[in-house]
Write a protein that holds these residues in place. Structure first.
Motif, PDB file in Angstrom:
ATOM      1  N   GLN A   1      -5.295  -2.342 -17.325  1.00 62.38           N
ATOM      2  CA  GLN A   1      -6.677  -2.946 -16.755  1.00 62.38           C
ATOM      3  C   GLN A   1      -7.256  -3.906 -17.719  1.00 62.38           C
ATOM      4  OE1 GLN A   1      -8.734   0.727 -16.003  1.00 62.38           O
ATOM      5  NE2 GLN A   1      -7.703   0.987 -14.056  1.00 62.38           N
ATOM      6  N   ILE A   2      -6.878  -4.102 -18.773  1.00 61.80           N
ATOM      7  CA  ILE A   2      -7.244  -5.057 -19.869  1.00 61.80           C
ATOM      8  C   ILE A   2      -6.524  -6.299 -19.860  1.00 61.80           C
ATOM      9  CG2 ILE A   2      -8.072  -5.441 -22.246  1.00 61.80           C
ATOM     10  CD1 ILE A   2      -9.037  -2.485 -21.946  1.00 61.80           C
ATOM     11  N   THR A   3      -6.848  -7.649 -19.599  1.00 62.32           N
ATOM     12  CA  THR A   3      -6.105  -8.676 -19.851  1.00 62.32           C
ATOM     13  C   THR A   3      -6.179  -9.513 -21.235  1.00 62.32           C
ATOM     14  OG1 THR A   3      -7.513 -10.463 -18.985  1.00 62.32           O
ATOM     15  CG2 THR A   3      -5.948  -8.984 -17.390  1.00 62.32           C
ATOM     16  N   SER A   4      -5.210 -10.180 -21.628  1.00 61.20           N
ATOM     17  CA  SER A   4      -5.468 -10.669 -22.896  1.00 61.20           C
ATOM     18  C   SER A   4      -6.762 -11.951 -22.605  1.00 61.20           C
ATOM     19  CB  SER A   4      -4.289 -11.595 -23.421  1.00 61.20           C
ATOM     20  OG  SER A   4      -3.673 -12.531 -22.196  1.00 61.20           O
ATOM     21  N   GLY A   5      -6.743 -12.411 -21.350  1.00 61.46           N
ATOM     22  CA  GLY A   5      -7.997 -13.182 -21.123  1.00 61.46           C
ATOM     23  C   GLY A   5      -9.302 -12.557 -21.414  1.00 61.46           C
ATOM     24  N   ASP A   6      -9.415 -11.355 -20.912  1.00 61.03           N
ATOM     25  CA  ASP A   6     -10.678 -10.484 -21.143  1.00 61.03           C
ATOM     26  C   ASP A   6     -10.968 -10.513 -22.682  1.00 61.03           C
ATOM     27  OD1 ASP A   6     -10.667  -9.767 -18.524  1.00 61.03           O
ATOM     28  OD2 ASP A   6      -9.664  -7.739 -19.204  1.00 61.03           O
ATOM     29  N   ILE A   7     -10.016 -10.178 -23.652  1.00 58.76           N
ATOM     30  CA  ILE A   7     -10.273 -10.222 -25.049  1.00 58.76           C
ATOM     31  C   ILE A   7     -10.707 -11.516 -25.563  1.00 58.76           C
ATOM     32  CG2 ILE A   7      -9.087  -9.726 -27.174  1.00 58.76           C
ATOM     33  CD1 ILE A   7      -7.285  -7.810 -25.479  1.00 58.76           C
TER      34      ILE A   7
ATOM     35  N   LEU B   1      -3.061 -15.875 -19.630  1.00 58.56           N
ATOM     36  CA  LEU B   1      -3.809 -15.001 -20.442  1.00 58.56           C
ATOM     37  C   LEU B   1      -4.335 -13.843 -19.279  1.00 58.56           C
ATOM     38  CD1 LEU B   1      -6.037 -17.336 -22.310  1.00 58.56           C
ATOM     39  CD2 LEU B   1      -4.300 -15.740 -23.159  1.00 58.56           C
ATOM     40  N   ASP B   2      -4.716 -14.136 -17.901  1.00 58.54           N
ATOM     41  CA  ASP B   2      -5.276 -13.252 -17.008  1.00 58.54           C
ATOM     42  C   ASP B   2      -4.172 -12.440 -16.455  1.00 58.54           C
ATOM     43  OD1 ASP B   2      -7.862 -14.035 -17.466  1.00 58.54           O
ATOM     44  OD2 ASP B   2      -7.981 -15.333 -15.806  1.00 58.54           O
ATOM     45  N   ASN B   3      -2.828 -12.721 -16.447  1.00 55.25           N
ATOM     46  CA  ASN B   3      -1.814 -12.099 -15.881  1.00 55.25           C
ATOM     47  C   ASN B   3      -0.850 -11.214 -16.953  1.00 55.25           C
ATOM     48  OD1 ASN B   3      -2.026 -12.548 -12.959  1.00 55.25           O
ATOM     49  ND2 ASN B   3      -1.823 -14.861 -13.677  1.00 55.25           N
ATOM     50  N   THR B   4      -1.425 -11.410 -18.259  1.00 57.97           N
ATOM     51  CA  THR B   4      -1.166 -10.583 -19.265  1.00 57.97           C
ATOM     52  C   THR B   4      -1.848  -9.431 -19.683  1.00 57.97           C
ATOM     53  OG1 THR B   4       0.227 -12.729 -20.051  1.00 57.97           O
ATOM     54  CG2 THR B   4       0.187 -10.741 -21.698  1.00 57.97           C
ATOM     55  N   THR B   5      -1.345  -8.271 -19.388  1.00 57.36           N
ATOM     56  CA  THR B   5      -2.104  -7.124 -19.836  1.00 57.36           C
ATOM     57  C   THR B   5      -1.932  -6.660 -21.189  1.00 57.36           C
ATOM     58  OG1 THR B   5      -0.888  -5.406 -18.807  1.00 57.36           O
ATOM     59  CG2 THR B   5      -2.182  -6.461 -17.182  1.00 57.36           C
ATOM     60  N   LEU B   6      -2.727  -5.816 -21.679  1.00 55.37           N
ATOM     61  CA  LEU B   6      -2.384  -5.021 -23.032  1.00 55.37           C
ATOM     62  C   LEU B   6      -1.356  -4.206 -22.934  1.00 55.37           C
ATOM     63  CD1 LEU B   6      -5.835  -3.935 -24.498  1.00 55.37           C
ATOM     64  CD2 LEU B   6      -4.299  -5.722 -25.228  1.00 55.37           C
ATOM     65  N   GLN B   7      -1.072  -3.743 -21.447  1.00 49.77           N
ATOM     66  CA  GLN B   7       0.275  -2.854 -21.526  1.00 49.77           C
ATOM     67  C   GLN B   7       1.554  -3.707 -21.668  1.00 49.77           C
ATOM     68  OE1 GLN B   7      -0.019   0.639 -20.814  1.00 49.77           O
ATOM     69  NE2 GLN B   7       2.028   0.361 -21.691  1.00 49.77           N
TER      70      GLN B   7
ATOM     71  N   ASP C   1      13.970  -7.627 -29.274  1.00 53.37           N
ATOM     72  CA  ASP C   1      15.114  -7.279 -29.763  1.00 53.37           C
ATOM     73  C   ASP C   1      16.178  -8.287 -29.573  1.00 53.37           C
ATOM     74  OD1 ASP C   1      15.228  -7.608 -26.605  1.00 53.37           O
ATOM     75  OD2 ASP C   1      15.463  -5.418 -26.141  1.00 53.37           O
ATOM     76  N   GLY C   2      15.881  -9.665 -29.288  1.00 54.37           N
ATOM     77  CA  GLY C   2      16.568 -10.764 -29.325  1.00 54.37           C
ATOM     78  C   GLY C   2      17.439 -10.882 -27.954  1.00 54.37           C
ATOM     79  N   ASN C   3      16.764 -10.251 -26.980  1.00 56.78           N
ATOM     80  CA  ASN C   3      17.180 -10.246 -25.633  1.00 56.78           C
ATOM     81  C   ASN C   3      16.375 -11.371 -24.825  1.00 56.78           C
ATOM     82  OD1 ASN C   3      17.807 -10.176 -22.823  1.00 56.78           O
ATOM     83  ND2 ASN C   3      17.330  -7.748 -22.637  1.00 56.78           N
ATOM     84  N   THR C   4      17.064 -12.437 -24.549  1.00 52.93           N
ATOM     85  CA  THR C   4      16.136 -13.491 -23.811  1.00 52.93           C
ATOM     86  C   THR C   4      15.518 -13.325 -22.453  1.00 52.93           C
ATOM     87  OG1 THR C   4      18.046 -14.543 -23.257  1.00 52.93           O
ATOM     88  CG2 THR C   4      17.105 -15.336 -25.357  1.00 52.93           C
ATOM     89  N   ASP C   5      15.929 -12.040 -22.009  1.00 51.33           N
ATOM     90  CA  ASP C   5      15.441 -11.807 -20.759  1.00 51.33           C
ATOM     91  C   ASP C   5      14.236 -10.979 -20.751  1.00 51.33           C
ATOM     92  OD1 ASP C   5      17.750 -12.992 -19.553  1.00 51.33           O
ATOM     93  OD2 ASP C   5      18.903 -11.103 -19.461  1.00 51.33           O
ATOM     94  N   SER C   6      13.790 -10.584 -22.152  1.00 47.18           N
ATOM     95  CA  SER C   6      12.440  -9.821 -22.146  1.00 47.18           C
ATOM     96  C   SER C   6      11.203 -10.705 -21.453  1.00 47.18           C
ATOM     97  CB  SER C   6      12.345  -9.633 -23.700  1.00 47.18           C
ATOM     98  OG  SER C   6      13.438  -8.989 -24.156  1.00 47.18           O
ATOM     99  N   TYR C   7      10.446 -10.091 -21.418  1.00 49.24           N
ATOM    100  CA  TYR C   7       9.000 -10.442 -20.937  1.00 49.24           C
ATOM    101  C   TYR C   7       8.980 -11.803 -21.287  1.00 49.24           C
ATOM    102  CZ  TYR C   7       4.292 -10.453 -19.017  1.00 49.24           C
ATOM    103  OH  TYR C   7       3.249 -10.749 -18.372  1.00 49.24           O
ATOM    104  N   MET C   8       8.765 -12.853 -20.409  1.00 49.99           N
ATOM    105  CA  MET C   8       8.413 -14.378 -20.924  1.00 49.99           C
ATOM    106  C   MET C   8       7.057 -14.796 -20.565  1.00 49.99           C
ATOM    107  SD  MET C   8      11.254 -15.433 -22.091  1.00 49.99           S
ATOM    108  CE  MET C   8      11.497 -17.423 -21.757  1.00 49.99           C
ATOM    109  N   PHE C   9       6.363 -15.425 -21.624  1.00 47.72           N
ATOM    110  CA  PHE C   9       5.274 -16.060 -21.288  1.00 47.72           C
ATOM    111  C   PHE C   9       5.230 -17.562 -20.955  1.00 47.72           C
ATOM    112  CE2 PHE C   9       4.782 -12.664 -24.390  1.00 47.72           C
ATOM    113  CZ  PHE C   9       3.912 -11.912 -23.883  1.00 47.72           C
ATOM    114  N   TYR C  10       5.027 -17.915 -19.686  1.00 49.64           N
ATOM    115  CA  TYR C  10       4.985 -19.160 -19.130  1.00 49.64           C
ATOM    116  C   TYR C  10       3.738 -19.941 -19.235  1.00 49.64           C
ATOM    117  CZ  TYR C  10       9.453 -17.737 -17.577  1.00 49.64           C
ATOM    118  OH  TYR C  10      10.816 -17.373 -17.507  1.00 49.64           O
ATOM    119  N   ILE C  11       3.595 -21.209 -19.645  1.00 46.42           N
ATOM    120  CA  ILE C  11       2.301 -21.957 -19.710  1.00 46.42           C
ATOM    121  C   ILE C  11       2.643 -23.027 -18.785  1.00 46.42           C
ATOM    122  CG2 ILE C  11       0.577 -23.289 -21.138  1.00 46.42           C
ATOM    123  CD1 ILE C  11       0.944 -21.482 -23.133  1.00 46.42           C
TER     124      ILE C  11
END
Length: 139
Positions: free
Chosen positions: A73-79, A115-121, A129-139
């Motif tokens: 419930q906490i986003t990086s945008g909140d912080i 920022l608003d769609n990336t949560t603390l979770q 882990d070197g896996n490029t399929d991990s969570y991606m951050f797009y700007i």
């Protein structure tokens, strides 16, 4: 927009609290030691986070800090907004000519979206882990 150490270290605090969520309070000293940061500086950052309701403090020998809400419930945008202020690539967007104003607005909106769609979770669960399929951050 450049994120200062306030925003970066504030995210560090919050990610650590998210990782320890449900385990009881975490001290700033432990976070500072884990990440080789100044405990004194982290103490300065925790106050606005507490005032915003993002963290709760527990007093006493086994005290420390807990998240004020669930990590999802906490986003990086909140912080970032609490520690850095409004999200804007430049000041005075309204004074720019229309073409440049549109560019700055699109950049601002893209950053806000990430920022608003990336949560603390999301951040607490991220592993490199070197896996490029991990969570991606797009700007």
């Amino acid at each position: 927009m450049k994120i200062s150490t306030k925003g970066r270290y504030g995210l560090t605090i919050m990610i650590e609290l998210a990782r320890k969520h449900g385990e009881g309070p975490t001290s700033l000293k432990a976070i500072a030691q884990t990440h080789d940061l100044s405990e004194h500086y982290l103490e300065q950052l925790i106050a606005p986070l507490r005032n915003a309701g993002l963290v709760k403090s527990i007093r006493g020998a086994y005290g420390g800090y807990l998240l004020g809400r669930e990590p999802e419930q906490i986003t990086s945008g909140d912080i970032i907004r609490v520690l850095e202020g409004p999200i804007s690539p430049v000041e005075g967007i309204e004074d720019e000519e229309p073409a440049k104003r549109e560019l700055w607005i699109r950049i601002r909106d893209a950053v806000k979206n990430v920022l608003d769609n990336t949560t603390l979770q999301d951040l607490a669960n991220y592993s490199d882990d070197g896996n490029t399929d991990s969570y991606m951050f797009y700007i």
